[in-house]
Design a protein around this motif. Structure first.
Motif, PDB file in Angstrom:
ATOM      1  N   LEU A  46       0.996  -1.484  -0.037  1.00  0.00           N
ATOM      2  CA  LEU A  46       0.186  -0.396   0.187  1.00  0.00           C
ATOM      3  C   LEU A  46       0.870   1.193  -0.010  1.00  0.00           C
ATOM      4  O   LEU A  46       2.245   1.281   0.980  1.00  0.00           O
ATOM      5  CB  LEU A  46      -0.966  -0.352   1.247  1.00  0.00           C
ATOM      6  N   TRP A  47       0.601   2.287  -1.190  1.00  0.00           N
ATOM      7  CA  TRP A  47       0.863   3.505  -0.986  1.00  0.00           C
ATOM      8  C   TRP A  47       0.469   4.321  -0.741  1.00  0.00           C
ATOM      9  O   TRP A  47      -0.908   5.075  -1.520  1.00  0.00           O
ATOM     10  CB  TRP A  47       1.592   3.935  -2.494  1.00  0.00           C
ATOM     11  N   TYR A 284      -4.457  -0.948  -7.826  1.00  0.00           N
ATOM     12  CA  TYR A 284      -5.381  -0.388  -7.793  1.00  0.00           C
ATOM     13  C   TYR A 284      -4.894   1.364  -7.959  1.00  0.00           C
ATOM     14  O   TYR A 284      -4.023   1.696  -6.734  1.00  0.00           O
ATOM     15  CB  TYR A 284      -5.964  -1.010  -6.873  1.00  0.00           C
ATOM     16  N   SER A 285      -6.025   2.068  -8.083  1.00  0.00           N
ATOM     17  CA  SER A 285      -5.620   3.515  -7.455  1.00  0.00           C
ATOM     18  C   SER A 285      -7.510   3.743  -6.751  1.00  0.00           C
ATOM     19  O   SER A 285      -8.203   4.204  -7.681  1.00  0.00           O
ATOM     20  CB  SER A 285      -5.186   4.559  -8.679  1.00  0.00           C
ATOM     21  N   VAL A 286      -7.152   4.294  -5.791  1.00  0.00           N
ATOM     22  CA  VAL A 286      -8.036   4.472  -5.202  1.00  0.00           C
ATOM     23  C   VAL A 286      -8.897   6.242  -5.352  1.00  0.00           C
ATOM     24  O   VAL A 286      -8.442   7.437  -5.724  1.00  0.00           O
ATOM     25  CB  VAL A 286      -8.149   5.244  -3.802  1.00  0.00           C
ATOM     26  N   VAL A 287      -9.714   6.779  -6.406  1.00  0.00           N
ATOM     27  CA  VAL A 287     -11.013   7.876  -7.317  1.00  0.00           C
ATOM     28  C   VAL A 287     -11.055   8.512  -6.076  1.00  0.00           C
ATOM     29  O   VAL A 287     -10.925   9.520  -5.641  1.00  0.00           O
ATOM     30  CB  VAL A 287     -11.487   7.687  -8.250  1.00  0.00           C
ATOM     31  N   ASP A 310      -5.216   6.523  -2.594  1.00  0.00           N
ATOM     32  CA  ASP A 310      -3.774   5.629  -2.334  1.00  0.00           C
ATOM     33  C   ASP A 310      -3.452   4.996  -3.363  1.00  0.00           C
ATOM     34  O   ASP A 310      -4.543   4.889  -3.896  1.00  0.00           O
ATOM     35  CB  ASP A 310      -4.655   5.121  -1.363  1.00  0.00           C
ATOM     36  N   HIS A 311      -2.725   3.830  -3.148  1.00  0.00           N
ATOM     37  CA  HIS A 311      -2.563   2.683  -4.273  1.00  0.00           C
ATOM     38  C   HIS A 311      -2.314   1.848  -3.265  1.00  0.00           C
ATOM     39  O   HIS A 311      -1.181   1.427  -2.684  1.00  0.00           O
ATOM     40  CB  HIS A 311      -1.001   3.367  -5.106  1.00  0.00           C
ATOM     41  N   PHE A 312      -2.606   0.288  -4.024  1.00  0.00           N
ATOM     42  CA  PHE A 312      -2.081  -0.466  -3.408  1.00  0.00           C
ATOM     43  C   PHE A 312      -2.209  -1.874  -4.270  1.00  0.00           C
ATOM     44  O   PHE A 312      -1.978  -1.397  -5.488  1.00  0.00           O
ATOM     45  CB  PHE A 312      -3.371  -0.967  -2.567  1.00  0.00           C
ATOM     46  N   VAL A 313      -1.541  -3.100  -4.624  1.00  0.00           N
ATOM     47  CA  VAL A 313      -1.032  -4.444  -5.973  1.00  0.00           C
ATOM     48  C   VAL A 313      -1.236  -5.386  -3.984  1.00  0.00           C
ATOM     49  O   VAL A 313      -1.235  -6.056  -3.359  1.00  0.00           O
ATOM     50  CB  VAL A 313       0.112  -4.558  -5.431  1.00  0.00           C
ATOM     51  N   VAL A 314      -2.719  -5.914  -5.474  1.00  0.00           N
ATOM     52  CA  VAL A 314      -3.060  -7.626  -4.785  1.00  0.00           C
ATOM     53  C   VAL A 314      -2.740  -8.509  -6.144  1.00  0.00           C
ATOM     54  O   VAL A 314      -2.762  -8.753  -6.802  1.00  0.00           O
ATOM     55  CB  VAL A 314      -5.019  -7.455  -4.887  1.00  0.00           C
ATOM     56  N   ASP A 325     -17.612   1.868   4.246  1.00  0.00           N
ATOM     57  CA  ASP A 325     -18.476   2.238   5.663  1.00  0.00           C
ATOM     58  C   ASP A 325     -19.041   3.983   4.068  1.00  0.00           C
ATOM     59  O   ASP A 325     -20.562   3.924   3.818  1.00  0.00           O
ATOM     60  CB  ASP A 325     -18.367   2.864   6.429  1.00  0.00           C
ATOM     61  N   ALA A 326     -18.307   4.011   4.047  1.00  0.00           N
ATOM     62  CA  ALA A 326     -18.763   5.491   2.871  1.00  0.00           C
ATOM     63  C   ALA A 326     -19.204   5.768   1.661  1.00  0.00           C
ATOM     64  O   ALA A 326     -19.758   6.360   0.688  1.00  0.00           O
ATOM     65  CB  ALA A 326     -17.624   5.897   3.552  1.00  0.00           C
ATOM     66  N   GLY A 327     -18.948   4.642   0.913  1.00  0.00           N
ATOM     67  CA  GLY A 327     -18.555   4.032  -0.359  1.00  0.00           C
ATOM     68  C   GLY A 327     -17.298   4.364  -1.174  1.00  0.00           C
ATOM     69  O   GLY A 327     -16.651   5.528  -0.447  1.00  0.00           O
ATOM     70  N   CYS A 328     -17.508   4.368  -2.050  1.00  0.00           N
ATOM     71  CA  CYS A 328     -15.996   4.633  -2.594  1.00  0.00           C
ATOM     72  C   CYS A 328     -15.832   3.751  -4.959  1.00  0.00           C
ATOM     73  O   CYS A 328     -16.581   3.099  -4.977  1.00  0.00           O
ATOM     74  CB  CYS A 328     -14.468   3.235  -1.796  1.00  0.00           C
ATOM     75  N   VAL A 329     -14.499   4.625  -4.653  1.00  0.00           N
ATOM     76  CA  VAL A 329     -14.574   4.334  -6.676  1.00  0.00           C
ATOM     77  C   VAL A 329     -12.999   3.192  -6.541  1.00  0.00           C
ATOM     78  O   VAL A 329     -12.198   4.714  -6.560  1.00  0.00           O
ATOM     79  CB  VAL A 329     -15.078   5.390  -7.517  1.00  0.00           C
ATOM     80  N   LEU A 330     -12.539   2.854  -7.431  1.00  0.00           N
ATOM     81  CA  LEU A 330     -11.592   2.222  -7.975  1.00  0.00           C
ATOM     82  C   LEU A 330     -11.497   2.140  -9.129  1.00  0.00           C
ATOM     83  O   LEU A 330     -11.975   1.304  -9.736  1.00  0.00           O
ATOM     84  CB  LEU A 330     -11.061   1.185  -7.390  1.00  0.00           C
ATOM     85  N   PHE A 331     -10.104   2.351  -9.120  1.00  0.00           N
ATOM     86  CA  PHE A 331      -9.573   2.138 -10.187  1.00  0.00           C
ATOM     87  C   PHE A 331      -8.651   1.073 -10.572  1.00  0.00           C
ATOM     88  O   PHE A 331      -7.915   0.958  -9.356  1.00  0.00           O
ATOM     89  CB  PHE A 331      -8.818   3.241 -11.389  1.00  0.00           C
ATOM     90  N   SER A 332      -8.210  -0.127 -11.188  1.00  0.00           N
ATOM     91  CA  SER A 332      -7.263  -1.254 -11.272  1.00  0.00           C
ATOM     92  C   SER A 332      -6.952  -1.439 -12.927  1.00  0.00           C
ATOM     93  O   SER A 332      -7.959  -1.439 -14.374  1.00  0.00           O
ATOM     94  CB  SER A 332      -7.780  -1.675 -10.676  1.00  0.00           C
ATOM     95  N   TYR A 333      -5.885  -1.861 -12.484  1.00  0.00           N
ATOM     96  CA  TYR A 333      -5.442  -2.878 -14.218  1.00  0.00           C
ATOM     97  C   TYR A 333      -4.341  -4.366 -13.756  1.00  0.00           C
ATOM     98  O   TYR A 333      -3.728  -4.113 -12.885  1.00  0.00           O
ATOM     99  CB  TYR A 333      -4.606  -1.605 -15.059  1.00  0.00           C
ATOM    100  N   SER A 334      -4.610  -4.440 -14.668  1.00  0.00           N
ATOM    101  CA  SER A 334      -4.074  -6.213 -14.516  1.00  0.00           C
ATOM    102  C   SER A 334      -3.353  -6.957 -15.714  1.00  0.00           C
ATOM    103  O   SER A 334      -4.051  -5.582 -16.965  1.00  0.00           O
ATOM    104  CB  SER A 334      -4.695  -6.848 -14.112  1.00  0.00           C
TER     105      SER A 334
END
Ligand code: 1HN
Length: 351
Positions: A46-47, A284-287, A310-314, A325-334
Motif C-alpha cells: 500500500l502506498w 489499484y488507484s483509489v479515486v 492511495d495505491h495498492f497491489v493485490v 462504509d462511505a462508498g468508494c470508487v476504484l480504478f484497477s489494471y492487470s
C-alpha cells in the motif's frame, strides 16, 4: 551428523560433475517449477497518498521533467526491489509534471496507461493528438506511438503510469526511440479520435489505427462515473465486486491494450464484499471515498485502510475482499488479457 548415504554422496558428485557444463537435475526443482497453485513472490503493498505526495513534490524541486525525461517515483513491490516492478509482469509509477513543463516526445514497444490522480490542465499528446487530463480520466499510449506530455495547469499534476515493462523485458522485445521535436506537432484537433470511435460508432473505412490497441486515447471519468452511478441505482450490485465495469477497445470489445486490462468499480456505501482471488495480480488507484481491503494468502492476513489517491497491489491468487462504509470508487489494471490469450486465466469467488 551421519555420513551421507552412499547414493546421496554419489548424487552430490554427479551434480558437481555436471555443474560446469551448465547442467542441473530437474528433480531437485520440479516442485517449485510446477507449483500446485500460484505461489507469487509478490506481496501486497500500500502506498498512502499522504506519504507519497510530499516526496513527489520534493522530486519536483530536485529535477526538472526535461532532465528526468519522465519524473516518476516507481511503486516497487517490496519483494521485488530493484526490478522496477509492482508485480512480476507489471510496472507502476506516479508521474509529476509542473506548470510549463514538457516531458519530451519518444516512443517504445511498451504499452502505457495513465490514470489521472491529481490536478487538471496537463495534456498528453499521442500520435499528433492532444488529450487534456482531469482526475479519474484513463488515458492510453499505444505501443510504438510517439507521446509527450505538457502542463498548462496552475499547480502540480500527478498521474499513475501503468506499463507492461516487466513483460516486454521478459520477452526481450523492447525498442525505443526519441522524437525529432520535444513536443509533437499537433496534427488533429483534440477530441477527433473520441468523435470517431467513442460513441458506439466507427468510421466506415478506417482500420484500427493502432493495431491491437484501442483507437480511443482517453476514457473520461465523467462518463465512467455516470455509468457506475446509474448501475448502482438501477441494477443489481454484485456481491463480490459491487458495480464493476471493464474498459473496452470499441473496435473489438476486448481490452484497451493487448497486455493490460483496466477496470473501474464502485463499492456502494455500506458494502460488505465477499472474497475472491484470481491469477492476474492487479494494481489499484483509489479515486473517491474510502474502503478496507482484506487480504489473505498462505503467508498471512492483512488489512489496508484506503482513501482517495492511495495505491495498492493485490498479487496473484491472494484472496481479497472489500468493505466500504462511505462508498468508494476504484480504478484497477492487470495483465488479464495475457492470461486469457494463453487460456490460463482463473478466478474463484468465495461464497
Ligand atoms: C514512459 O515513457 C512514461 O511516457 C512513463 O510518461 C513511465 C517508464 C519506463 C519507460 C518509459 C511516459 C515510463 C516510460
Amino acid at each position: 551428523m551421519n555420513a551421507p548415504h552412499p547414493s546421496a554422496r554419489e548424487r552430490e558428485q554427479l551434480y558437481r560433475d555436471m555443474d560446469p557444463l551448465n547442467l542441473t537435475p530437474l528433480w531437485e526443482v520440479l516442485h517449485a517449477l510446477v507449483p500446485r497453485e500460484p505461489a507469487t513472490p509478490c506481496v501486497p503493498a500500500l502506498w498512502k497518498w499522504d506519504t507519497v505526495r510530499p516526496l513527489l513534490l520534493r522530486a519536483g524541486a530536485a529535477i526538472t521533467a526535461e532532465e528526468a525525461v519522465r519524473r516518476v517515483l516507481i511503486l516497487e513491490n517490496p519483494a521485488l526491489r530493484g526490478q522496477s516492478a509492482i508485480t512480476q509482469s507489471l510496472y507502476a509509477g506516479l508521474q509529476l509534471i509542473l506548470p510549463g513543463e514538457v516531458a519530451p516526445a519518444h516512443r517504445h514497444t511498451q504499452s502505457a496507461l495513465r490514470f489521472i490522480v491529481e490536478g487538471t490542465g496537463a495534456y498528453t499528446a499521442v500520435d499528433g493528438e492532444r488529450t487534456s487530463m482531469r482526475p479519474g480520466d484513463f488515458i492510453i499510449t499505444p505501443s510504438w506511438t510517439f507521446h509527450d506530455h505538457g502542463s498548462e495547469a496552475e499547480g502540480p499534476v500527478v498521474w499513475l503510469d501503468g506499463l507492461d515493462i516487466p513483460m516486454i523485458r521478459f520477452l526481450d522485445a523492447g525498442f525505443a526511440e526519441n522524437g525529432a521535436a520535444r513536443s509533437q506537432e499537433v496534427t488533429r484537433r483534440e477530441g477527433t479520435s473520441f468523435a470517431r470511435y467513442g460513441h458506439n460508432m466507427a468510421p466506415v473505412r478506417h482500420d484500427a489505427p493502432f493495431g491491437a490497441t484501442s483507437p480511443i486515447f482517453s476514457y473520461p471519468y465523467e462518463r465512467s462515473r455516470e455509468a457506475l452511478e446509474r448501475l448502482e441505482r438501477d441494477a443489481p450490485v454484485d456481491a463480490w465486486d459491487g458495480v464493476k465495469l471493464r474498459y473496452v477497445n470499441p473496435l473489438t470489445g476486448g481490452s484497451p491494450m493487448p497486455t493490460m486490462a483496466t477496470f473501474m468499480q464502485r463499492l456502494p456505501a455500506g458494502f460488505r464484499g465477499r472474497g475472491w482471488r484470481q491469477t492476474d495480480g492487479a494494481v489499484y488507484s483509489v479515486v473517491e471515498g474510502a474502503a478496507v481491503v482484506h487480504l489473505d494468502s498462505p503467508r498471512g492476513t492483512q488489512q489496508f485502510e484506503v482513501g482517495a489517491r492511495d495505491h495498492f497491489v493485490v498479487p496473484s491468487w491472494h484472496t481479497a475482499r472489500f468493505e466500504s462504509d462511505a462508498g468508494c470508487v476504484l480504478f484497477s489494471y492487470s495483465d488479464r488479457p495475457v492470461h486469457q490469450a494463453l487460456g490460463i486465466h482463473k478466478e474463484e469467488r468465495l461464497q
